[in-house]
Design an enzyme around this catalytic site. Structure first.
Site, PDB file in Angstrom:
ATOM      1  N   SER A   1       0.841  -1.194   0.000  1.00 30.91           N
ATOM      2  CA  SER A   1       0.000   0.000   0.000  1.00 30.91           C
ATOM      3  C   SER A   1       0.873   1.240   0.000  1.00 30.91           C
ATOM      4  O   SER A   1       1.936   1.270   0.620  1.00 30.91           O
ATOM      5  CB  SER A   1      -0.929  -0.034   1.211  1.00 30.91           C
ATOM      6  OG  SER A   1      -0.617   1.005   2.109  1.00 30.91           O
ATOM      7  N   LYS A   2       0.381   2.242  -0.713  1.00 31.88           N
ATOM      8  CA  LYS A   2       1.102   3.515  -0.843  1.00 31.88           C
ATOM      9  C   LYS A   2       1.423   4.132   0.508  1.00 31.88           C
ATOM     10  O   LYS A   2       2.451   4.730   0.688  1.00 31.88           O
ATOM     11  CB  LYS A   2       0.198   4.523  -1.573  1.00 31.88           C
ATOM     12  CG  LYS A   2       0.355   4.553  -3.059  1.00 31.88           C
ATOM     13  CD  LYS A   2      -0.112   5.888  -3.609  1.00 31.88           C
ATOM     14  CE  LYS A   2      -1.611   5.944  -3.802  1.00 31.88           C
ATOM     15  NZ  LYS A   2      -2.131   5.804  -5.097  1.00 31.88           N
ATOM     16  N   ARG A   3       0.475   3.986   1.442  1.00 34.62           N
ATOM     17  CA  ARG A   3       0.672   4.647   2.728  1.00 34.62           C
ATOM     18  C   ARG A   3       1.689   3.920   3.590  1.00 34.62           C
ATOM     19  O   ARG A   3       2.434   4.533   4.335  1.00 34.62           O
ATOM     20  CB  ARG A   3      -0.652   4.753   3.486  1.00 34.62           C
ATOM     21  CG  ARG A   3      -1.519   5.893   3.004  1.00 34.62           C
ATOM     22  CD  ARG A   3      -2.860   5.884   3.688  1.00 34.62           C
ATOM     23  NE  ARG A   3      -3.528   4.596   3.522  1.00 34.62           N
ATOM     24  CZ  ARG A   3      -4.155   4.218   2.409  1.00 34.62           C
ATOM     25  NH1 ARG A   3      -4.203   5.025   1.377  1.00 34.62           N
ATOM     26  NH2 ARG A   3      -4.733   3.039   2.335  1.00 34.62           N
TER      27      ARG A   3
END
Ligand code: GLU
Length: 475
Positions: A239-241
């Site tokens: 995930s990007k986060r």
């Protein structure tokens, strides 16, 4: 070869809605390897139909990351935003053939009607209402009630979807914009695509694509390959986060594109004999879509770093020096152009090459040569000098001896061995205060070679400064 017997035509079709993701890069690479291996064409198509989320700067980022990875395209980049007429025309044809119908249902109404309905999705409310298409009305595909739609997937085998479980899906939104599934199929047919190789997350929409393909009389269906999802060490989808996923970040950190490419190729595939380091030519030669694994692939940043180190060490010295250049300026370098001198850098470069995992680590390792004022790691200073009463005599002795010693690594080492002996210390313990005083850090390049390159004057001045500093602290 394809069912039709010709060379394959593959496409990479990213949506420019954010940073280019390592998963996207893996998809691009697999498509590219198939095209190059079989003498086919690699088509690049930018899927920018979602006008609100797409941005030209993301497209530029994708193109530049692909070029950096050495993934070149034979056709395109096509942009779906420039091909709108084709999608409208396909929708008109399908509507004329009664395969689409207009629908004015609001989402809330569909949800209210579905409350007690076990099958999610659209309930077919407008199927037989005979609404005319028009503003505010979506166009939905009339999915057959009976039968099964089969997706032939090279990675997963045949995946069957009962048509009764596929909702009448939207192909033109109520705003009049085409939906992604229609645009993809229209383009894949128009571009003669033979292999659709893409992320696993698209598998659920694939039966819709197959229905559309057949409805549009697109001819032989493409070969599908849905690639395994990439997960982190907790087996969670990247995930990007949470995870570092942007190709650009790795490029900025000083990863080599050839290491990245090699690593990406192994995310879901491996050669039969288990080798890990493969040149581009070997990848092109050995990659087989049929051998791609179905289980999630662990994107292991540590392993990527390890690969990068292997590739860095395999560079010859001149190439290492050359490829380090972009990493010897701001924001990597803490010095200014005026204080940088390529000669000492080049002398130490072979030793640097053996010790870095990324090119971004090069500048910190040689900063002691160029940064003025000289940067001191205060924690290292405290440990090796301020809090070590035995450090002062070592520094004093070195300051004296270094005034006349021949200035080469071997002689300097011999001098320090003598100093250590008379101080009753091991060599490593005698090196620590000298290293911190002259290089500003407890870790890094070998001390004696570094001293040789740093030069007598600067080495002695730094030892004197350390003595003064510790004197001030201890007084
Ligand atoms: N545009 C889609 C994406 O970026 C890919 C669609 C496809 O490959 O069919 O995820």
């Amino acid at each position: 070869m394809t069912a039709a017997g010709g060379p394959p035509r593959v496409r990479f079709a990213p949506s420019p809605t954010g940073y280019f993701h390592v998963g996207g890069a893996r998809t691009a690479l697999y498509n590219w390897l198939v095209a190059r291996r079989l003498g086919g064409a690699f088509v690049l198509r930018i899927e920018d139909t979602d006008r609100e989320r797409s941005d030209e700067s993301w497209t530029e980022g994708i193109l530049s990351a692909l070029s950096w990875l050495g993934i070149d395209w034979d056709e395109g980049p096509y942009r779906q935003s420039e091909r709108r007429d084709l999608y409208d025309e396909a929708a008109r044809r399908l509507y004329a053939a009664r395969l689409l119908y207009a629908c004015d249902c609001q989402r809330a109404d569909v949800e209210a009607r579905n409350k007690d309905n076990p099958t999610p999705g659209y309930d077919g409310f407008c199927r037989d209402r005979g609404l005319e298409p028009g503003p505010g009305r979506a166009l939905r595909f009339r999915v057959p009630d009976e039968g099964v739609t089969v997706v032939h997937d090279v990675v997963r085998g045949d995946v069957e979807f009962a048509n009764s479980t596929i909702e009448d899906f939207v192909v033109i939104k109520s705003s009049g914009d085409p939906l992604f599934v229609l645009a993809v199929v229209v383009d894949d047919i128009a571009m003669g695509i033979t292999h659709v190789i893409r992320a696993e997350e698209h598998l659920p929409t694939t039966p819709k694509a197959v229905l559309l393909w057949e409805a549009l009389e697109g001819g032989a269906l493409p070969v599908y390959a849905h690639l395994p999802v990439l997960v982190n060490e907790k087996r969670q989808k990247l995930s990007k986060r949470r995870d570092r996923v942007a190709v650009e970040d790795y490029r900025m950190l000083g990863y080599l594109p050839e290491a990245m490419r090699n690593y990406l190729a192994l995310l879901g595939w491996a050669p039969a004999d288990g080798r890990e380091v493969l040149s581009l030519a070997e990848l092109v030669d050995e990659f087989r879509l049929e051998d791609v694994n179905v289980s999630p692939a662990f994107f292991d940043e540590k392993r990527l770093l390890h690969f990068n180190g292997l590739y860095i060490r395999a560079l010859d010295d001149a190439e290492f020096i050359d490829r380090s250049q972009p990493f010897l300026v701001a924001p990597y370098a803490t010095w200014t152009d005026e204080t940088f001198d390529p000669v000492p850098f080049e002398r130490l470069a072979p030793l640097v090459k053996e010790r870095v995992g990324t090119l971004g680590e090069v500048a910190p390792m040689v900063a002691f040569l160029f940064a003025e004022p000289f940067v001191m790691d205060e924690a290292a200073f405290a440990k090796a000098i301020a809090n070590d009463p035995g450090a002062r005599p070592i520094l004093e002795a070195a300051y004296d001896v270094f005034s006349a010693s021949p200035w080469d690594a071997e002689s300097l080492k011999a001098e320090l061995i003598a100093i250590a002996e008379s101080a009753g210390r091991k060599l490593a313990k005698a090196q620590a205060p000298i290293r911190v005083a002259t290089m500003g850090s407890a870790v890094g390049l070998p001390l004696f070679e570094s001293l040789q390159v740093l030069g007598r004057e600067r080495a002695r001045a730094r030892i004197a400064a350390a003595l003064e500093h510790v004197g001030a602290e201890q007084d």
